[in-house]
Motif scaffolding. Structure first.
Motif, PDB file in Angstrom:
ATOM      1  N   VAL A   1      31.016 -58.045 -15.257  1.00  0.00           N
ATOM      2  CA  VAL A   1      31.207 -59.246 -16.066  1.00  0.00           C
ATOM      3  C   VAL A   1      29.916 -59.535 -16.822  1.00  0.00           C
ATOM      4  O   VAL A   1      28.848 -58.999 -16.508  1.00  0.00           O
ATOM      5  CB  VAL A   1      31.612 -60.468 -15.207  1.00  0.00           C
ATOM      6  CG1 VAL A   1      32.980 -60.263 -14.588  1.00  0.00           C
ATOM      7  CG2 VAL A   1      30.560 -60.750 -14.137  1.00  0.00           C
TER       8      VAL A   1
ATOM      9  N   ARG B   1      38.099 -63.274 -12.820  1.00  0.00           N
ATOM     10  CA  ARG B   1      37.313 -62.849 -13.994  1.00  0.00           C
ATOM     11  C   ARG B   1      37.512 -63.822 -15.148  1.00  0.00           C
ATOM     12  O   ARG B   1      36.546 -64.166 -15.854  1.00  0.00           O
ATOM     13  CB  ARG B   1      37.729 -61.437 -14.402  1.00  0.00           C
ATOM     14  CG  ARG B   1      36.936 -60.903 -15.574  1.00  0.00           C
ATOM     15  CD  ARG B   1      37.304 -59.468 -15.877  1.00  0.00           C
ATOM     16  NE  ARG B   1      36.413 -58.902 -16.890  1.00  0.00           N
ATOM     17  CZ  ARG B   1      36.429 -57.633 -17.257  1.00  0.00           C
ATOM     18  NH1 ARG B   1      37.286 -56.781 -16.687  1.00  0.00           N
ATOM     19  NH2 ARG B   1      35.593 -57.191 -18.178  1.00  0.00           N
ATOM     20  N   GLU B   2      38.721 -64.272 -15.345  1.00  0.00           N
ATOM     21  CA  GLU B   2      38.981 -65.248 -16.404  1.00  0.00           C
ATOM     22  C   GLU B   2      38.182 -66.527 -16.156  1.00  0.00           C
ATOM     23  O   GLU B   2      37.592 -67.101 -17.086  1.00  0.00           O
ATOM     24  CB  GLU B   2      40.477 -65.566 -16.484  1.00  0.00           C
ATOM     25  CG  GLU B   2      41.319 -64.457 -17.076  1.00  0.00           C
ATOM     26  CD  GLU B   2      42.755 -64.891 -17.285  1.00  0.00           C
ATOM     27  OE1 GLU B   2      43.019 -66.115 -17.182  1.00  0.00           O
ATOM     28  OE2 GLU B   2      43.606 -64.025 -17.550  1.00  0.00           O
TER      29      GLU B   2
ATOM     30  N   GLU C   1      34.372 -65.853 -16.816  1.00  0.00           N
ATOM     31  CA  GLU C   1      34.005 -65.688 -18.217  1.00  0.00           C
ATOM     32  C   GLU C   1      34.031 -66.996 -18.986  1.00  0.00           C
ATOM     33  O   GLU C   1      33.471 -67.088 -20.086  1.00  0.00           O
ATOM     34  CB  GLU C   1      34.926 -64.655 -18.868  1.00  0.00           C
ATOM     35  CG  GLU C   1      34.647 -63.240 -18.352  1.00  0.00           C
ATOM     36  CD  GLU C   1      35.562 -62.191 -18.950  1.00  0.00           C
ATOM     37  OE1 GLU C   1      36.623 -62.581 -19.487  1.00  0.00           O
ATOM     38  OE2 GLU C   1      35.220 -60.993 -18.884  1.00  0.00           O
TER      39      GLU C   1
END
Length: 442
Positions: free
Chosen positions: A21, A153-154, A157
């Motif tokens: 990431v 991950r969403e 971020e």
């Protein structure tokens, strides 16, 4: 006897999935999730943040190190991880100074030993940051873990890469557990014991409570310590969300990487000078002081002897370790060990080192129990991480504090030997409160 409690323990598989990431603020990451929350950063470049728990173990009693190791060995027996080494699942946590520690008062929520396998972990080394999601148990579905990783991950971020520290909370008042007169008396009694011949050295500690003017986010305090002490090990352990143990310690207890152990003998200290010339003069005093060299030799010789049980020991050159407000004598020590050595084996053998306990160990611990008027808790004890191979790193929880509500309780200690001067020891121990106290004051 030991008391051991583990959730998602020794049955089923550990399944973790990782992805790279973009950089993210660890403070934003930790704030976005509920406790347990843990952060670790070392001068070797590794930075870890963990939230939630896929598995947790607590232990107490004389064999708590062994109990944690056995539990972890069973937990990691069946591990499915698809990411790089830096992103591998780790257990993060630590131990209390004493095996009979009770998690109450200032230390409520901190057992005699606790380690967490984070449900979500961020790991950074160099210019790469990796997100890892881990689940443990009998019926873990790898596809469900992959789906959870995608969701995480969403969320990651969407977090900022940088986050400014909040304002310093300000200090309304401070209270010591021992005033200067009481400290002098404690040191004098310890010196009498040393002169009587049944004690060679004892480390006496004290605590300083700061009542704050405003609320404090412990993660902001840790960030300010990072800026002031980048060459130190930095840690934050927040088991329940009610309190956080955090600090910036210069002292490595042990690193085990494959079959190589690194540790350090760190003892003796002076302040920093206002000019390069004054600073060099103070460093020379540190190197030339017979009292400090004697104290440092005691620590070095004892650690080398303890490590001798694991393999051949190499003692490096003694040097002066310079931090922002203090200087220490520092001697690196290394050992080659067998493949089946676990970092917890070495940590147990070394704790407490003479730099935080004394010599002989049992006599020194008796003096500490009889003398100190506060609970050390996790202060001066091992804090760090280890993995499924038994590799890991532990630091000694010095230059540390517990933040709870609008109070911060700081801890500091000094090694007392035969020619210790109570006035000098008082001045030195006050210096060790400064790293955290300075970051609280406006």
């Amino acid at each position: 006897m030991s008391s051991l409690s583990g959730e998602a323990a020794a049955r089923g598989a550990v399944v973790s999935r990782s992805c790279r990431v973009a950089d993210v603020s660890y403070r934003a990451f930790l704030a976005a999730r509920d406790a347990p929350r843990i952060h670790w950063a070392d001068p070797d470049g590794l930075e870890l943040s963990g939230v939630g728990d896929a598995a947790t173990v607590t232990a107490s009693g004389a064999d708590r190190f062994e109990a944690v190791r056995e539990w972890a060995t069973a937990l990691f027996d069946d591990t499915d991880h698809d990411g790089p080494e830096v992103a591998r699942p780790r257990l993060l946590g630590g131990f209390a100074f004493r095996d009979d520690h009770a998690p109450e008062g200032t230390w409520s929520g901190f057992p005699a030993a606790q380690f967490v396998l984070p449900a979500v972990q961020l790991a950074s080394a160099g210019d790469e940051t990796w997100l890892t999601v881990t689940r443990a148990g009998e019926d873990v579905d790898p596809k469900a873990v992959e789906a959870t990783l995608a969701d995480a991950r969403e969320e990651i971020e969407a977090l900022p890469a940088m986050q400014p520290s909040g304002p310093r909370p300000g200090v309304e008042s401070t209270t010591t557990t021992s005033d200067e007169a009481a400290w002098r008396e404690q040191v004098e009694r310890a010196v009498e014991r040393i002169e009587a011949g049944d004690l060679r050295k004892v480390v006496l500690a004290t605590a300083l409570r700061a009542d704050l003017a405003d609320d404090l986010d412990p993660r902001d305090l840790l960030e300010r310590l990072r800026q002031s002490y980048p060459s130190c090990f930095r840690f934050l352990v927040e088991p329940t969300g009610d309190a956080a143990f955090l600090g910036a310690t210069p002292e490595r207890l042990v690193t085990l990487d494959d079959d190589s152990v690194q540790t350090v003998a760190l003892a003796g200290s002076v302040g920093r000078g206002d000019t390069p010339e004054e600073d060099a003069e103070l460093a020379a005093q540190l190197r030339d002081s017979e009292k400090i060299r004697h104290e440092q030799r005691l620590v070095t010789d004892t650690i080398a002897a303890q490590l001798g049980a694991f393999g051949d020991v190499s003692v490096g050159e003694r040097s002066v370790r310079k931090l922002s407000n203090i200087q220490h004598l520092n001697t690196p020590i290394t050992t080659d060990v067998s493949k089946d050595t676990h970092v917890l084996d070495v940590a147990e053998a070394l704790h407490p080192t003479p730099a935080v306990g004394g010599l002989p160990p049992d006599a020194a611990l008796d003096v500490i129990r009889e003398t100190e008027t506060f609970d050390r808790g996790w202060y001066a004890a091992p804090v760090g991480w280890f993995d499924g191979d038994g590799d890991g790193t532990f630091a000694v929880g010095l230059r540390s504090a517990v933040a709870r509500d609008r109070t911060v309780t700081m801890f500091a200690g000094n090694g007392i030997v035969a020619d210790s001067d109570p006035n000098e020891e008082w001045a030195e121990v006050q210096l060790k409160f400064q790293p955290i106290l300075d970051e609280l004051r406006r």
